[in-house]
Design a protein around this motif. Structure first.
Motif, short mmCIF file in Angstrom:
data_model
loop_
_atom_site.label_atom_id
_atom_site.label_comp_id
_atom_site.label_asym_id
_atom_site.label_seq_id
_atom_site.Cartn_x
_atom_site.Cartn_y
_atom_site.Cartn_z
N LYS A 29 83.23 -17.51 25.87
CA LYS A 29 83.15 -16.06 25.63
C LYS A 29 84.53 -15.51 25.35
O LYS A 29 84.72 -14.69 24.44
N THR A 57 75.44 -5.93 27.04
CA THR A 57 75.17 -5.89 28.48
C THR A 57 75.46 -4.48 29.00
O THR A 57 76.54 -3.96 28.75
N PRO A 58 74.49 -3.89 29.66
CA PRO A 58 74.71 -2.52 30.12
C PRO A 58 75.81 -2.45 31.18
O PRO A 58 75.89 -3.32 32.04
N THR A 60 76.33 -0.05 33.63
CA THR A 60 75.85 1.14 34.32
C THR A 60 76.54 1.27 35.66
O THR A 60 76.66 0.30 36.39
N LEU A 62 76.31 2.24 39.20
CA LEU A 62 75.26 2.48 40.18
C LEU A 62 75.84 3.23 41.35
O LEU A 62 76.98 3.03 41.72
N PHE B 8 70.42 -4.75 39.76
CA PHE B 8 70.20 -3.90 38.58
C PHE B 8 70.06 -4.75 37.32
O PHE B 8 69.14 -4.55 36.52
N ARG B 9 70.97 -5.71 37.16
CA ARG B 9 70.91 -6.56 35.97
C ARG B 9 69.56 -7.26 35.88
O ARG B 9 68.95 -7.35 34.81
N PHE B 12 66.88 -4.88 35.07
CA PHE B 12 67.03 -4.47 33.67
C PHE B 12 66.47 -5.53 32.73
O PHE B 12 65.80 -5.21 31.74
N ARG B 13 66.71 -6.78 33.05
CA ARG B 13 66.18 -7.86 32.19
C ARG B 13 64.66 -7.91 32.26
O ARG B 13 64.01 -8.25 31.27
N GLU B 18 67.05 0.82 31.14
CA GLU B 18 68.11 1.09 32.12
C GLU B 18 67.66 2.03 33.24
O GLU B 18 67.95 1.79 34.42
N ASP B 120 74.54 -12.17 31.81
CA ASP B 120 74.87 -11.66 33.14
C ASP B 120 75.67 -12.64 33.98
O ASP B 120 76.19 -12.26 35.03
#
Lengths: 172, 162
Positions: A29, A57-58, A60, A62, B8-9, B12-13, B18, B120
């Motif tokens: 990567k 990839t989000p 976010t 939290l 969360f990930r 989300f998947r 979201e 992820d």
């Protein structure tokens, strides 16, 4: 600029075979993230995929659950239970109770062994030394037993009537 | 990665959305919080949290006859790398859409594994716990998923972007 891509090539081969470790994948990567535009053709194949991994990839934010987080991060320790006065108190009480019990038992034993203080009284109470009286007492006891057994038998006879009656009813 | 981020990930998947993933994460954490007492008995607290998240997500999918969102719209918004050259930027956007479509065209068990691993960065063990499958199944599914995506990418190159 000429770079040695052999390491990346072997990593890529491993990647497609599903044999890379997380560290090796991170290396790939990182490589594609900073890859020059003039990549050799064979290396270009995977570029969009790694680029996609990077951007799709989000990220976010939290709301914090710090308390929970610390609960996860602190290693589970067995809580130390202080054994205070209460537990000790119970131990001592139990010991005392046992000691009293043994003491009482010994005392009883000694008293039982001691010769009776009023021989003439105990003689009267004790039927064993008088065969006649003993016989009469035994007879009385046996009669009582017999009476009770007979009572039970009578009940059984009644029950039998009932059984016979039900059988008859069943037959009809 | 903090636990809530992991949850969360994962959500989300599973859900592809979201906001819903956020809700599920909150719900899962609340549930974990309420059952704190259980934590000491568990060998793997994180796996337990993942299980809670999975169950809540699946409940949500079931309850609403949920269609796992294929956030193509999101893919359209993906930031372009080269913003100086509009032509290159469009081309890159297009490429990203194709990769996105290729991954989302995968059967779910392949898609989830490749997302959880390559996007992820979860370990095989974590993915196995999340999806309730063996590590071996994770590896096999990941291998197949990557092969399929690779085939798709080859097609893109062979027939060009147009």
């Amino acid at each position: 600029m000429h770079m040695d891509y052999s390491n990346i090539r072997s990593l890529l081969d491993k990647y497609w075979e599903g044999e890379t470790s997380l560290e090796e994948e991170a290396q790939l990567k990182q490589f594609y993230n900073a890859a020059p535009a003039d990549l050799p053709k064979d290396l270009q194949e995977a570029a969009p995929l790694f680029h996609y991994f990077e951007i799709a990839t989000p990220t976010t934010n939290l709301p914090g659950f710090e308390a929970l987080q610390t609960a996860f991060e602190t290693p589970a320790t067995t809580p130390v239970i202080k054994i205070g006065f209460l537990r000790n108190w119970m131990q001592y009480a139990a010991m005392l109770a046992i000691a009293l019990g043994i003491g009482y038992g010994i005392q009883q034993h000694i008293e039982a062994d001691r010769p009776p203080q009023h021989p003439e009284l105990s003689f009267r109470q004790d039927t064993f030394n008088d065969p006649k009286e003993a016989f009469a007492e035994t007879q009385k006891a046996l009669q009582l037993l017999a009476r009770n057994l007979n009572k039970g038998k009578q009940e059984m006879v009644k029950l039998n009537y009932f059984n016979e009656a039900t059988d008859k009813v069943k037959e009809n | 990665m903090p636990v809530q981020q992991k949850l969360f990930r994962f959500a989300f998947r599973l859900l592809g959305n979201e906001d819903d993933a956020k809700d599920i994460t909150q719900d899962a954490l609340m549930k974990v919080w309420r059952q704190q007492g259980k934590m000491n008995e568990l060998e793997n607290v994180e796996a337990w949290c993942m299980r809670i998240t999975r169950n809540l997500s699946l409940d949500k999918i079931k309850a609403r006859k949920y269609r796992v969102a294929d956030d193509l719209e999101k893919a359209l918004e993906l930031p372009a790398v080269d913003t100086q050259n509009p032509h290159v930027a469009t081309e890159q956007q297009d490429m990203m859409k194709r990769v996105h479509a290729a991954i989302h065209a995968l059967p779910e068990k392949f898609r989830l594994v490749i997302q959880l691993r390559d996007m992820d960065g979860f370990s095989y063990q974590e993915i196995a716990d999340m999806l309730d499958i063996t590590i071996n199944e994770v590896k096999v599914n990941l291998h197949r998923a990557r092969q399929k995506v690779r085939e798709q990418l080859k097609n893109v190159y062979a027939y060009g972007l147009q």
